[in-house]
Design a protein around this motif. Structure first.
Motif, PDB file in Angstrom:
ATOM      1  N   ALA A 172     -58.721 -16.113 -22.015  1.00  8.27           N
ATOM      2  CA  ALA A 172     -58.036 -16.589 -20.808  1.00  8.27           C
ATOM      3  C   ALA A 172     -56.608 -16.045 -20.745  1.00  8.27           C
ATOM      4  O   ALA A 172     -56.137 -15.621 -19.681  1.00  8.27           O
ATOM      5  N   LEU A 173     -55.930 -16.015 -21.866  1.00 11.07           N
ATOM      6  CA  LEU A 173     -54.573 -15.479 -21.914  1.00 11.07           C
ATOM      7  C   LEU A 173     -54.551 -13.986 -21.590  1.00 11.07           C
ATOM      8  O   LEU A 173     -53.679 -13.512 -20.857  1.00 11.07           O
ATOM      9  N   VAL A 174     -55.508 -13.255 -22.092  1.00 18.21           N
ATOM     10  CA  VAL A 174     -55.613 -11.821 -21.774  1.00 18.21           C
ATOM     11  C   VAL A 174     -55.814 -11.631 -20.274  1.00 18.21           C
ATOM     12  O   VAL A 174     -55.181 -10.764 -19.662  1.00 18.21           O
ATOM     13  N   LEU A 175     -56.684 -12.419 -19.679  1.00 21.93           N
ATOM     14  CA  LEU A 175     -56.927 -12.300 -18.236  1.00 21.93           C
ATOM     15  C   LEU A 175     -55.670 -12.608 -17.435  1.00 21.93           C
ATOM     16  O   LEU A 175     -55.375 -11.927 -16.440  1.00 21.93           O
ATOM     17  N   LEU A 211     -53.573   0.467 -29.816  1.00 29.68           N
ATOM     18  CA  LEU A 211     -53.506  -0.909 -29.322  1.00 29.68           C
ATOM     19  C   LEU A 211     -54.412  -1.839 -30.121  1.00 29.68           C
ATOM     20  O   LEU A 211     -54.030  -2.967 -30.442  1.00 29.68           O
ATOM     21  N   VAL A 212     -55.611  -1.379 -30.450  1.00 31.01           N
ATOM     22  CA  VAL A 212     -56.543  -2.209 -31.226  1.00 31.01           C
ATOM     23  C   VAL A 212     -55.985  -2.482 -32.618  1.00 31.01           C
ATOM     24  O   VAL A 212     -55.986  -3.623 -33.092  1.00 31.01           O
ATOM     25  N   VAL A 213     -55.492  -1.446 -33.279  1.00 30.03           N
ATOM     26  CA  VAL A 213     -54.941  -1.630 -34.631  1.00 30.03           C
ATOM     27  C   VAL A 213     -53.720  -2.546 -34.595  1.00 30.03           C
ATOM     28  O   VAL A 213     -53.582  -3.445 -35.429  1.00 30.03           O
ATOM     29  N   THR A 214     -52.838  -2.343 -33.611  1.00 25.94           N
ATOM     30  CA  THR A 214     -51.662  -3.198 -33.478  1.00 25.94           C
ATOM     31  C   THR A 214     -52.076  -4.646 -33.246  1.00 25.94           C
ATOM     32  O   THR A 214     -51.514  -5.573 -33.845  1.00 25.94           O
ATOM     33  N   GLY A 215     -53.071  -4.858 -32.394  1.00 27.44           N
ATOM     34  CA  GLY A 215     -53.559  -6.213 -32.139  1.00 27.44           C
ATOM     35  C   GLY A 215     -54.173  -6.849 -33.373  1.00 27.44           C
ATOM     36  O   GLY A 215     -53.938  -8.023 -33.660  1.00 27.44           O
ATOM     37  N   LEU A 216     -54.956  -6.079 -34.119  1.00 28.59           N
ATOM     38  CA  LEU A 216     -55.572  -6.619 -35.329  1.00 28.59           C
ATOM     39  C   LEU A 216     -54.532  -6.974 -36.388  1.00 28.59           C
ATOM     40  O   LEU A 216     -54.621  -8.034 -37.024  1.00 28.59           O
ATOM     41  N   PHE A 226     -53.768 -10.706 -37.681  1.00 26.47           N
ATOM     42  CA  PHE A 226     -53.845 -11.003 -39.120  1.00 26.47           C
ATOM     43  C   PHE A 226     -52.611 -11.773 -39.584  1.00 26.47           C
ATOM     44  O   PHE A 226     -52.724 -12.780 -40.284  1.00 26.47           O
ATOM     45  N   TYR A 227     -51.425 -11.298 -39.194  1.00 25.46           N
ATOM     46  CA  TYR A 227     -50.199 -11.955 -39.632  1.00 25.46           C
ATOM     47  C   TYR A 227     -49.942 -13.282 -38.905  1.00 25.46           C
ATOM     48  O   TYR A 227     -49.389 -14.206 -39.497  1.00 25.46           O
TER      49      TYR A 227
END
Length: 61
Positions: free
Chosen positions: A9-12, A48-53, A57-58
């Motif tokens: 929902a936040l992404v949307l 973007l995917v790596v940054t998001g992951l 994680f943190y």
């Protein structure tokens, strides 16, 4: 599992802000992005995917 739906929902919401507030700029942005080569778009998506992951994680610790 509720956190997954909340995150979606936040992404949307975040994705919808651009076209809602600046539709003409958003259209121009999409036209410019569509002119980039596929490998550059793939690299951007990977970053973007790596940054998001890494962020997830943190933040989830």
């Amino acid at each position: 599992m509720d956190w997954l739906w909340q995150a979606l929902a936040l992404v949307l919401i975040i994705e919808g802000i651009g076209p809602l507030l600046f539709p003409n700029r958003w259209r121009l942005y999409l036209q410019q992005v569509s002119q980039h080569p596929s490998n550059k778009l793939r690299q951007l998506g990977g970053v973007l995917v790596v940054t998001g992951l890494v962020s997830l994680f943190y933040l989830a610790r």
